[in-house]
Motif scaffolding. Structure first.
Motif, PDB file in Angstrom:
ATOM      1  N   ALA A  84      24.477  82.717  66.797  1.00 49.94           N
ATOM      2  CA  ALA A  84      23.915  82.762  65.540  1.00 49.94           C
ATOM      3  C   ALA A  84      24.174  81.427  64.435  1.00 49.94           C
ATOM      4  CB  ALA A  84      24.035  84.015  64.957  1.00 49.94           C
ATOM      5  N   LEU A  85      25.258  81.003  64.717  1.00 49.80           N
ATOM      6  CA  LEU A  85      25.608  79.988  63.728  1.00 49.80           C
ATOM      7  C   LEU A  85      25.049  78.664  64.363  1.00 49.80           C
ATOM      8  CD1 LEU A  85      29.471  80.770  62.976  1.00 49.80           C
ATOM      9  CD2 LEU A  85      27.547  80.551  61.490  1.00 49.80           C
ATOM     10  N   HIS A  86      24.836  78.550  65.553  1.00 49.66           N
ATOM     11  CA  HIS A  86      24.273  77.349  66.141  1.00 49.66           C
ATOM     12  C   HIS A  86      22.651  77.369  65.919  1.00 49.66           C
ATOM     13  CE1 HIS A  86      27.573  76.772  69.679  1.00 49.66           C
ATOM     14  NE2 HIS A  86      27.965  76.558  68.349  1.00 49.66           N
ATOM     15  N   GLY A  87      22.205  78.503  65.823  1.00 49.32           N
ATOM     16  CA  GLY A  87      20.629  78.739  65.411  1.00 49.32           C
ATOM     17  C   GLY A  87      20.367  78.463  64.051  1.00 49.32           C
TER      18      GLY A  87
ATOM     19  N   GLY B 231      25.974  73.563  64.657  1.00 45.74           N
ATOM     20  CA  GLY B 231      26.320  73.369  65.744  1.00 45.74           C
ATOM     21  C   GLY B 231      27.669  73.043  66.253  1.00 45.74           C
ATOM     22  N   GLY B 232      28.303  72.615  65.298  1.00 45.95           N
ATOM     23  CA  GLY B 232      29.789  72.161  65.358  1.00 45.95           C
ATOM     24  C   GLY B 232      30.781  73.230  65.687  1.00 45.95           C
TER      25      GLY B 232
END
Length: 79
Positions: free
Chosen positions: A24-27, A31-32
């Motif tokens: 979810a954080l990447h979305g 991305g790191g």
């Protein structure tokens, strides 16, 4: 006396909830972020004034009820 117990899955145990949060954080553009692990915190008041005895008592609580020591580890704070 205040006791705080932090419970997390042991390394090597698949953390499905952590993977979902990571994706979810990447979305959302972060991305790191990697290696997300989700745990829980349990806070309660404990009668007594001896910090060492209180910590031993809370560890016994963790071993018997608050943590599944087969797959989880925990950290105790007594203040």
């Amino acid at each position: 006396m205040k006791a705080i117990v932090h419970v997390f899955l042991k390394p090597g145990v698949l953390d499905v909830q952590g993977k979902a949060v990571e994706q979810a954080l990447h979305g959302l553009g972060w991305g790191g972020v990697s290696g997300v692990r989700v745990g829980r915190t349990i806070e309660f008041d404990l009668a007594g004034a001896d910090a060492a005895a209180a910590e031993a008592e809370v560890k016994a609580m963790c071993d018997k009820l608050l943590a599944n020591t087969v797959i989880e580890s925990y950290r105790v704070e007594v203040a």
